[in-house]
Design a protein around this motif. Sequence first.
Motif, mmCIF file in Angstrom:
data_model
loop_
_atom_site.group_PDB
_atom_site.id
_atom_site.type_symbol
_atom_site.label_atom_id
_atom_site.label_comp_id
_atom_site.label_asym_id
_atom_site.label_seq_id
_atom_site.Cartn_x
_atom_site.Cartn_y
_atom_site.Cartn_z
ATOM 1 N N LEU A 158 0.831 -1.203 0.000
ATOM 2 C CA LEU A 158 0.000 0.000 0.000
ATOM 3 C C LEU A 158 0.869 1.258 0.000
ATOM 4 C CD1 LEU A 158 -2.981 -0.716 2.439
ATOM 5 C CD2 LEU A 158 -3.029 -0.575 -0.061
ATOM 6 N N PHE A 159 1.934 1.241 0.818
ATOM 7 C CA PHE A 159 2.853 2.377 0.834
ATOM 8 C C PHE A 159 3.451 2.609 -0.545
ATOM 9 C CE2 PHE A 159 3.292 2.015 5.570
ATOM 10 C CZ PHE A 159 3.055 3.351 5.858
ATOM 11 N N LEU A 160 3.870 1.525 -1.209
ATOM 12 C CA LEU A 160 4.486 1.652 -2.522
ATOM 13 C C LEU A 160 3.476 2.124 -3.566
ATOM 14 C CD1 LEU A 160 6.728 -1.549 -2.602
ATOM 15 C CD2 LEU A 160 7.479 0.814 -2.360
ATOM 16 N N ARG A 161 2.255 1.593 -3.505
ATOM 17 C CA ARG A 161 1.256 1.928 -4.514
ATOM 18 C C ARG A 161 0.777 3.371 -4.400
ATOM 19 N NH1 ARG A 161 -4.510 -0.804 -4.566
ATOM 20 N NH2 ARG A 161 -3.364 -2.178 -3.186
ATOM 21 N N HIS A 162 0.695 3.882 -3.162
ATOM 22 C CA HIS A 162 0.155 5.222 -2.963
ATOM 23 C C HIS A 162 1.231 6.273 -2.683
ATOM 24 C CE1 HIS A 162 -3.917 3.701 -3.024
ATOM 25 N NE2 HIS A 162 -3.586 2.777 -2.152
ATOM 26 N N ALA A 163 2.491 5.920 -2.895
ATOM 27 C CA ALA A 163 3.568 6.880 -2.655
ATOM 28 C C ALA A 163 3.388 8.119 -3.519
ATOM 29 C CB ALA A 163 4.924 6.241 -2.956
ATOM 30 N N GLY A 164 3.479 9.296 -2.884
ATOM 31 C CA GLY A 164 3.364 10.550 -3.611
ATOM 32 C C GLY A 164 1.953 11.037 -3.826
ATOM 33 N N LYS A 165 0.959 10.315 -3.267
ATOM 34 C CA LYS A 165 -0.435 10.703 -3.481
ATOM 35 C C LYS A 165 -1.058 11.388 -2.267
ATOM 36 C CE LYS A 165 -1.182 6.953 -6.789
ATOM 37 N NZ LYS A 165 -1.968 5.734 -7.116
ATOM 38 N N SER A 166 -0.283 11.570 -1.197
ATOM 39 C CA SER A 166 -0.804 12.237 -0.002
ATOM 40 C C SER A 166 -0.801 13.750 -0.208
ATOM 41 C CB SER A 166 0.051 11.889 1.221
ATOM 42 O OG SER A 166 0.027 10.501 1.461
#
Length: 204
Positions: free
Chosen positions: A86-94
Amino acid sequence: MEPFLLVALAHFLALLSPGPDFFLIARSSIHAGWRIASGACLGIALANGLFIAMAFAGFTVLREGSTLFIGLQLAGAGYLLYIGQLFLRHAGKSDLAAHTSGRAVSGWWRGLGAGFLSGILNPKNALFYASLASMVASSSAAWKWACGAWMFSIVMLWDLLVAVAIGHPRLLRRFSRVLPWLERATGVMLMALAVALLVHLLPG
């Protein structure tokens, strides 16, 4: 010593990536100042401390090598793999700016309550600490106490640092720039821990 260092590093990396607790502290600090936000910091740390105590106490009554023990370790490894990807998939989307623009909690005691509820009502916290506890399940009681105390202290100190620093727009912008890399590093570290645990469980 090595399991303690691995668990401590994984825990700290996970703290660096924003979640509901982070945004609660950020909103409170931006709108009411870090002193008010410190109440939310303590509440979050207390909730984490409760999960830490429950996780480590639960593993102390398990016999290493038992079916339940192995099952819990497998579940812990599976959860670490899940949140790692999940961290890898959503990296940069926060979007920090969007999350910190809401209404803040007013009052130190209200912040304390809001922080505790934010931490205690997040099921991911319970699963995360249970997963980390499985990494040191065979360690001595002293090491478990040390690991638990370290994690509680780091949660409190990190949250206070966020509360103090987040009110500065320049620091917020800088953190936003490095956040994607922190999220990727956290994902890789958590997945590596999961693989190491699975390898350890393979029959010799």
